[in-house]
Design a protein around this motif. Structure first.
Motif, PDB file in Angstrom:
ATOM      1  N   TYR A  70      19.126 -29.486  23.066  1.00 38.41           N
ATOM      2  CA  TYR A  70      18.388 -28.218  23.075  1.00 38.41           C
ATOM      3  C   TYR A  70      19.094 -27.171  23.916  1.00 38.41           C
ATOM      4  O   TYR A  70      19.122 -25.998  23.542  1.00 38.41           O
ATOM      5  CB  TYR A  70      16.950 -28.427  23.552  1.00 38.41           C
ATOM      6  CG  TYR A  70      16.109 -29.085  22.485  1.00 38.41           C
ATOM      7  CD1 TYR A  70      15.962 -28.477  21.238  1.00 38.41           C
ATOM      8  CD2 TYR A  70      15.503 -30.311  22.688  1.00 38.41           C
ATOM      9  CE1 TYR A  70      15.243 -29.086  20.238  1.00 38.41           C
ATOM     10  CE2 TYR A  70      14.773 -30.920  21.690  1.00 38.41           C
ATOM     11  CZ  TYR A  70      14.643 -30.308  20.462  1.00 38.41           C
ATOM     12  OH  TYR A  70      13.936 -30.891  19.464  1.00 38.41           O
ATOM     13  N   SER A  73      21.807 -25.721  21.851  1.00 37.25           N
ATOM     14  CA  SER A  73      21.449 -24.894  20.692  1.00 37.25           C
ATOM     15  C   SER A  73      20.829 -23.563  21.079  1.00 37.25           C
ATOM     16  O   SER A  73      20.816 -22.642  20.283  1.00 37.25           O
ATOM     17  CB  SER A  73      20.475 -25.602  19.757  1.00 37.25           C
ATOM     18  OG  SER A  73      20.336 -26.925  20.020  1.00 37.25           O
ATOM     19  N   GLY A  74      20.279 -23.462  22.288  1.00 36.31           N
ATOM     20  CA  GLY A  74      19.580 -22.231  22.661  1.00 36.31           C
ATOM     21  C   GLY A  74      20.488 -21.209  23.313  1.00 36.31           C
ATOM     22  O   GLY A  74      21.612 -21.503  23.699  1.00 36.31           O
ATOM     23  N   SER A  86      15.940 -16.891  18.741  1.00 41.18           N
ATOM     24  CA  SER A  86      17.295 -16.850  19.308  1.00 41.18           C
ATOM     25  C   SER A  86      17.348 -17.607  20.630  1.00 41.18           C
ATOM     26  O   SER A  86      18.349 -18.248  20.953  1.00 41.18           O
ATOM     27  CB  SER A  86      17.737 -15.409  19.532  1.00 41.18           C
ATOM     28  OG  SER A  86      17.756 -14.738  18.312  1.00 41.18           O
ATOM     29  N   CYS A  89      17.192 -21.357  19.355  1.00 42.91           N
ATOM     30  CA  CYS A  89      18.211 -21.829  18.400  1.00 42.91           C
ATOM     31  C   CYS A  89      19.381 -20.855  18.283  1.00 42.91           C
ATOM     32  O   CYS A  89      20.122 -20.909  17.296  1.00 42.91           O
ATOM     33  CB  CYS A  89      17.599 -22.015  17.015  1.00 42.91           C
ATOM     34  SG  CYS A  89      16.063 -22.919  16.994  1.00 42.91           S
ATOM     35  N   ALA A  92      22.651 -22.401  17.626  1.00 39.23           N
ATOM     36  CA  ALA A  92      22.654 -23.545  16.708  1.00 39.23           C
ATOM     37  C   ALA A  92      23.672 -23.356  15.597  1.00 39.23           C
ATOM     38  O   ALA A  92      24.186 -24.328  15.055  1.00 39.23           O
ATOM     39  CB  ALA A  92      21.268 -23.743  16.119  1.00 39.23           C
ATOM     40  N   LYS A  93      23.967 -22.073  15.244  1.00 37.88           N
ATOM     41  CA  LYS A  93      24.897 -21.833  14.138  1.00 37.88           C
ATOM     42  C   LYS A  93      26.313 -22.266  14.509  1.00 37.88           C
ATOM     43  O   LYS A  93      27.095 -22.633  13.654  1.00 37.88           O
ATOM     44  CB  LYS A  93      24.872 -20.342  13.765  1.00 37.88           C
ATOM     45  CG  LYS A  93      23.803 -20.039  12.708  1.00 37.88           C
ATOM     46  CD  LYS A  93      23.780 -18.579  12.354  1.00 37.88           C
ATOM     47  CE  LYS A  93      22.649 -17.901  13.087  1.00 37.88           C
ATOM     48  NZ  LYS A  93      22.801 -16.455  13.186  1.00 37.88           N
ATOM     49  N   ASN A  97      23.609 -27.519  11.656  1.00 39.86           N
ATOM     50  CA  ASN A  97      22.182 -27.243  11.555  1.00 39.86           C
ATOM     51  C   ASN A  97      21.415 -28.315  12.346  1.00 39.86           C
ATOM     52  O   ASN A  97      21.522 -29.504  12.058  1.00 39.86           O
ATOM     53  CB  ASN A  97      21.809 -27.286  10.068  1.00 39.86           C
ATOM     54  CG  ASN A  97      20.338 -27.061   9.837  1.00 39.86           C
ATOM     55  OD1 ASN A  97      19.506 -27.435  10.668  1.00 39.86           O
ATOM     56  ND2 ASN A  97      20.020 -26.448   8.730  1.00 39.86           N
ATOM     57  N   SER A  98      20.656 -27.879  13.357  1.00 40.87           N
ATOM     58  CA  SER A  98      19.992 -28.843  14.253  1.00 40.87           C
ATOM     59  C   SER A  98      19.096 -29.816  13.500  1.00 40.87           C
ATOM     60  O   SER A  98      19.086 -31.004  13.781  1.00 40.87           O
ATOM     61  CB  SER A  98      19.120 -28.114  15.257  1.00 40.87           C
ATOM     62  OG  SER A  98      19.818 -27.084  15.826  1.00 40.87           O
TER      63      SER A  98
END
Ligand SMILES: *[C@@H]1O[C@H](CO)[C@@H](O)[C@H](O)[C@H]1NC(C)=O
Ligand SMILES: *[C@@H]1O[C@H](CO)[C@@H](O)[C@H](O)[C@H]1NC(C)=O
Ligand SMILES: *[C@@H]1O[C@H](CO)[C@@H](O)[C@H](O)[C@H]1NC(C)=O
Length: 204
Positions: A70, A73-74, A86, A89, A92-93, A97-98
């Motif tokens: 996490y 991804s954040g 945003s 995630c 995350a790009k 893809n999470s």
């Protein structure tokens, strides 16, 4: 008369009072000890409950993995109240893809569990999952059974016009069978979700 009555009654009343005074004190002390004991037990119980419920510190390897995932991804530079997506995630790009990654990890984990030879308790959920997985993986038995099992299902659900044996559909019966025996809802569902390419755009 009055004095005689009071003279007679006073010693009678006084006797038990004098005799029970130590008892009364003992009773009070015992009651106080009991109440204090109960209060102490109650406090210990409350303390124990508060200690054991609620979120535990993140210490297990699974929790630490999730935390790292996490955090990776954040984007903590974004204010969560302005743009939560945003914040949670935003990066995350950069990675995969999470959700897809988690789904793949879960599938791999399940596969590892199901492929281990284990003695499950007969009739338990685990044993059913194990049997189900093995029956799907047993391609020799599937090939040997041929189209038989599938034809049986088709006939049970009213037949197929192409196969010749078609009876006019009993809508209620078919629907009941599909939902009770096959766990399938035959109508489509509509739901609102984020667009895969542009997460801020909702799509149906
Ligand atoms: C994180 O958010 C900030 C502020 O919106 C932005 O300038 C930055 O590019 C973002 N970082 C990434 C890795 O997306
Ligand atoms: C993306 O997924 C692939 C396959 O699951 C993996 O090998 C790769 O390391 C991942 N990339 C990142 C940046 O996490
Ligand atoms: C199917 O079920 C509905 C609702 O119970 C009923 O009104 C209808 O008559 C049934 N149709 C048939 C063909 O049995």
């Amino acid at each position: 008369m009055g004095t005689l009555w009071s003279q007679e009654s006073t010693p009678e009343e006084r006797l038990p009072v004098e005799g029970s005074r130590p008892w009364a004190v003992a009773r009070r002390v015992l009651t106080a000890i009991l109440i204090l004991g109960l209060l102490l037990c109650f406090s210990v119980l409350l303390f124990y409950n508060f200690q054991n419920c609620g979120p535990r510190p993140c210490e297990t390897s699974v929790c630490l993995d999730l935390r790292d995932h996490y955090l990776a991804s954040g984007n903590t530079s974004v204010a969560p109240c302005t743009d939560f997506f945003s914040f949670a995630c935003g990066r995350a790009k950069e990675t995969n893809n999470s959700f897809q990654e988690l789904a793949t990890k879960n599938k791999n984990r399940l596969r590892r569990i199901l492929e281990v030879q284990n003695s499950w308790h007969p009739g338990s959920g685990e044993e059913k999952a194990f049997q189900f997985y093995n029956s799907c993986m047993d391609t020799l038995a599937i090939e040997a059974a041929g189209t038989g099992p599938l034809r049986q299902v088709i006939e049970e659900l009213g037949g197929w016009r192409i196969s010749g044996k078609w009876t006019s559909l009993n809508f209620n019966r078919t629907l009941r069978l599909l939902m009770s025996q096959y766990g399938h809802f035959p109508f489509f569902r509509a739901y609102l979700g984020p667009h895969p390419a542009s997460p801020h755009t909702p799509v149906i």
